[in-house]
Design a protein around this motif. Structure first.
Motif, PDB file in Angstrom:
ATOM      1  N   VAL B  55       0.844  -1.185   0.000  1.00 21.43           N
ATOM      2  CA  VAL B  55       0.000   0.000   0.000  1.00 21.43           C
ATOM      3  C   VAL B  55       0.882   1.239   0.000  1.00 21.43           C
ATOM      4  N   VAL B  56       0.402   2.261  -0.708  1.00 20.56           N
ATOM      5  CA  VAL B  56       1.108   3.533  -0.700  1.00 20.56           C
ATOM      6  C   VAL B  56       0.829   4.209   0.642  1.00 20.56           C
ATOM      7  N   LYS B  57       1.867   4.598   1.282  1.00 19.48           N
ATOM      8  CA  LYS B  57       1.734   5.164   2.626  1.00 19.48           C
ATOM      9  C   LYS B  57       1.133   6.565   2.541  1.00 19.48           C
ATOM     10  N   ASN B  58       0.072   6.779   3.277  1.00 18.01           N
ATOM     11  CA  ASN B  58      -0.584   8.083   3.314  1.00 18.01           C
ATOM     12  C   ASN B  58       0.027   8.913   4.443  1.00 18.01           C
ATOM     13  N   PRO B  59       0.780   9.949   4.096  1.00 19.92           N
ATOM     14  CA  PRO B  59       1.445  10.719   5.156  1.00 19.92           C
ATOM     15  C   PRO B  59       0.475  11.518   6.018  1.00 19.92           C
ATOM     16  N   LEU B  60      -0.768  11.674   5.527  1.00 20.76           N
ATOM     17  CA  LEU B  60      -1.747  12.462   6.278  1.00 20.76           C
ATOM     18  C   LEU B  60      -2.588  11.605   7.211  1.00 20.76           C
ATOM     19  N   ARG B  61      -2.371  10.311   7.189  1.00 17.10           N
ATOM     20  CA  ARG B  61      -3.187   9.431   8.023  1.00 17.10           C
ATOM     21  C   ARG B  61      -2.910   9.682   9.500  1.00 17.10           C
ATOM     22  N   THR B  62      -3.998   9.792  10.249  1.00 14.88           N
ATOM     23  CA  THR B  62      -3.854   9.983  11.693  1.00 14.88           C
ATOM     24  C   THR B  62      -4.251   8.738  12.469  1.00 14.88           C
ATOM     25  N   ARG B  63      -5.086   7.876  11.818  1.00 15.31           N
ATOM     26  CA  ARG B  63      -5.446   6.631  12.486  1.00 15.31           C
ATOM     27  C   ARG B  63      -4.206   5.753  12.627  1.00 15.31           C
ATOM     28  N   GLU B  64      -4.193   4.973  13.663  1.00 20.03           N
ATOM     29  CA  GLU B  64      -3.054   4.090  13.894  1.00 20.03           C
ATOM     30  C   GLU B  64      -2.989   3.013  12.825  1.00 20.03           C
ATOM     31  N   ARG B  65      -1.798   2.725  12.342  1.00 19.97           N
ATOM     32  CA  ARG B  65      -1.614   1.595  11.433  1.00 19.97           C
ATOM     33  C   ARG B  65      -1.397   0.346  12.266  1.00 19.97           C
ATOM     34  N   ALA B  66      -1.980  -0.741  11.806  1.00 19.01           N
ATOM     35  CA  ALA B  66      -1.885  -1.979  12.579  1.00 19.01           C
ATOM     36  C   ALA B  66      -0.550  -2.669  12.350  1.00 19.01           C
ATOM     37  N   ASN B  67      -0.115  -3.397  13.351  1.00 19.46           N
ATOM     38  CA  ASN B  67       1.020  -4.288  13.171  1.00 19.46           C
ATOM     39  C   ASN B  67       0.738  -5.556  13.960  1.00 19.46           C
ATOM     40  N   CYS B  68       1.458  -6.589  13.615  1.00 21.47           N
ATOM     41  CA  CYS B  68       1.181  -7.894  14.219  1.00 21.47           C
ATOM     42  C   CYS B  68       2.332  -8.293  15.140  1.00 21.47           C
ATOM     43  N   ALA B  69       2.021  -8.449  16.394  1.00 20.89           N
ATOM     44  CA  ALA B  69       3.058  -8.812  17.365  1.00 20.89           C
ATOM     45  C   ALA B  69       3.649 -10.188  17.065  1.00 20.89           C
ATOM     46  N   GLY B  72       6.594 -10.090  14.436  1.00 21.14           N
ATOM     47  CA  GLY B  72       7.684  -9.174  14.723  1.00 21.14           C
ATOM     48  C   GLY B  72       7.281  -7.728  14.567  1.00 21.14           C
ATOM     49  N   PHE B  73       6.024  -7.449  14.843  1.00 14.61           N
ATOM     50  CA  PHE B  73       5.478  -6.089  14.751  1.00 14.61           C
ATOM     51  C   PHE B  73       5.577  -5.522  13.341  1.00 14.61           C
ATOM     52  N   ARG B  74       5.468  -6.384  12.359  1.00 13.05           N
ATOM     53  CA  ARG B  74       5.469  -5.902  10.979  1.00 13.05           C
ATOM     54  C   ARG B  74       4.093  -5.370  10.631  1.00 13.05           C
ATOM     55  N   TYR B  75       4.064  -4.504   9.664  1.00  8.80           N
ATOM     56  CA  TYR B  75       2.822  -3.852   9.255  1.00  8.80           C
ATOM     57  C   TYR B  75       1.825  -4.870   8.688  1.00  8.80           C
ATOM     58  N   ILE B  76       0.553  -4.717   9.013  1.00  5.21           N
ATOM     59  CA  ILE B  76      -0.511  -5.460   8.338  1.00  5.21           C
ATOM     60  C   ILE B  76      -1.561  -4.453   7.867  1.00  5.21           C
ATOM     61  N   CYS B  77      -2.181  -4.759   6.742  1.00  9.38           N
ATOM     62  CA  CYS B  77      -3.114  -3.820   6.136  1.00  9.38           C
ATOM     63  C   CYS B  77      -4.439  -3.789   6.915  1.00  9.38           C
ATOM     64  N   ASP B  78      -5.282  -2.834   6.575  1.00 12.64           N
ATOM     65  CA  ASP B  78      -6.536  -2.654   7.316  1.00 12.64           C
ATOM     66  C   ASP B  78      -7.444  -3.882   7.196  1.00 12.64           C
ATOM     67  N   LEU B  79      -7.474  -4.512   6.007  1.00  8.35           N
ATOM     68  CA  LEU B  79      -8.347  -5.679   5.840  1.00  8.35           C
ATOM     69  C   LEU B  79      -7.885  -6.846   6.712  1.00  8.35           C
ATOM     70  N   CYS B  80      -6.575  -7.071   6.721  1.00  6.77           N
ATOM     71  CA  CYS B  80      -6.057  -8.168   7.543  1.00  6.77           C
ATOM     72  C   CYS B  80      -6.200  -7.837   9.028  1.00  6.77           C
ATOM     73  N   ASP B  81      -6.123  -6.553   9.350  1.00  8.09           N
ATOM     74  CA  ASP B  81      -6.324  -6.158  10.744  1.00  8.09           C
ATOM     75  C   ASP B  81      -7.760  -6.457  11.172  1.00  8.09           C
ATOM     76  N   ALA B  82      -8.706  -6.149  10.283  1.00  5.22           N
ATOM     77  CA  ALA B  82     -10.113  -6.424  10.600  1.00  5.22           C
ATOM     78  C   ALA B  82     -10.358  -7.923  10.732  1.00  5.22           C
ATOM     79  N   ALA B  83      -9.682  -8.701   9.895  1.00  9.08           N
ATOM     80  CA  ALA B  83      -9.883 -10.153   9.934  1.00  9.08           C
ATOM     81  C   ALA B  83      -9.449 -10.750  11.264  1.00  9.08           C
ATOM     82  N   ARG B  84      -8.528 -10.079  11.927  1.00  4.04           N
ATOM     83  CA  ARG B  84      -8.033 -10.624  13.199  1.00  4.04           C
ATOM     84  C   ARG B  84      -9.109 -10.674  14.275  1.00  4.04           C
ATOM     85  N   PHE B  85     -10.181  -9.905  14.074  1.00  3.46           N
ATOM     86  CA  PHE B  85     -11.235  -9.861  15.077  1.00  3.46           C
ATOM     87  C   PHE B  85     -12.344 -10.878  14.816  1.00  3.46           C
ATOM     88  N   HIS B  86     -12.215 -11.640  13.748  1.00  8.47           N
ATOM     89  CA  HIS B  86     -13.207 -12.681  13.486  1.00  8.47           C
ATOM     90  C   HIS B  86     -13.063 -13.802  14.519  1.00  8.47           C
TER      91      HIS B  86
END
Lengths: 168, 125
Positions: B55-69, B72-86
């Motif tokens: 994903v192209v990084k949005n420098p204006l984003r204020t919402r927290e970007r998700a990462n996966c502990a 190794g705390f690497r970035y995960i996209c919003d869709l995969c972040d949402a899937a974690r709550f299933h």
């Protein structure tokens, strides 16, 4: 394995929506077998159109894999980036045309895709992944493996492109 | 910022081109002002550790970007972040699927490529 460059020269992609069979003028790349994997680390596109053309290029996985990819023909190429590497292509299949059925890009919402749009009238696009963050292609499972660089929208014009990848 | 050092690079050079319409630039996550005629757009990209989308990084984003502990705390996209709550979510990073595929543990559907290997092709792995 060593990095390879899969290049396609001066082609005009056709607009094909997700979940529709591609019709040609694409760059397709996939693993040769279930136990093979690829990592795509760079995609570059160079516009060669003679008038303003919006190439809505998309790098997307296949929902239905290609059947009968044909061997690359000049001027399209796929070779090792280091001349000292054995030239044999192992573990991957690269193609720009097929003999039986072109692949169908996925429309599964949880399948990743890359939008790589640019204006082919003089435009240049390049995406480089950070080492370890490459686009992965695993085996021959639909929606997570074979990927194509094709046009999803726009009024495409002539372009050339290359995909740098490494097979395992 | 755990993933600051794991950024890719996107360049869209329209310095010698009429550029992209604003809607197309927005659709692709570019800054429209830098994709016009005579402009060059450069940005960082982030790759999701779970699905490998970049994903192209949005420098204006204020919402927290998700990462996966667990990754190794690497970035995960919003869709995969949402899937974690299933409720039936099973953590499966891309590298795990990669390793399982290479080790032959994963049963894959019918293999069309098995029909199309070029003559003389031999698998060495």
């Amino acid at each position: 394995m060593a990095k390879r460059s899969f290049a396609a020269q001066n082609y005009t992609p056709a607009v094909t929506a997700d979940n529709s069979i591609l019709t040609g003028a694409i760059q397709g790349i996939g693993a040769a077998a279930a136990a093979n994997g690829l990592l795509v680390s760079e995609i570059a596109e160079m516009g060669e159109a003679s008038a303003s053309s919006i190439n809505g290029m998309v790098f997307r996985r296949s929902h239905v894999l290609a059947v009968g990819p044909t061997a690359l023909a000049s001027p399209n190429t796929d070779g090792p980036m280091n001349g000292l590497t054995a030239a044999a292509q192992v573990g991957s299949i690269t193609y720009t045309a097929v003999t039986t059925t072109y692949p169908t890009p996925t429309n599964v919402t949880t399948s990743a895709k890359l939008h790589l749009s640019f204006n082919a009238f003089g435009g240049i696009f390049r995406w480089v992944a950070y080492p370890g963050e490459e686009w992965g292609i695993i085996g021959v499972t639909v929606d997570i493996s074979e990927s194509t660089l094709s046009c999803g929208f726009g009024t495409p014009g002539a372009m050339s492109s290359h995909i740098i990848y490494e097979a395992y | 910022m755990f993933f600051g050092k794991r950024e890719g690079y996107v360049m869209v050079d329209h310095r010698a081109s009429p550029g992209l319409p604003e809607d197309v630039a927005r659709m692709c996550g570019y800054d429209p002002a830098l994709c016009r005629e005579g402009k060059m757009y450069e940005a960082a990209s982030l790759t999701c550790a779970h699905c490998k989308v970049a994903v192209v990084k949005n420098p204006l984003r204020t919402r927290e970007r998700a990462n996966c502990a667990k990754c190794g705390f690497r970035y995960i996209c919003d869709l995969c972040d949402a899937a974690r709550f299933h409720a039936d979510y099973v953590h499966t990073p891309f590298e795990q699927r990669f390793e399982e595929a290479l080790s032959g543990q994963v049963q894959t559907p019918a293999n069309p490529h098995g029909l199309i290997l070029p003559p003389g092709f031999t698998e060495t792995e």
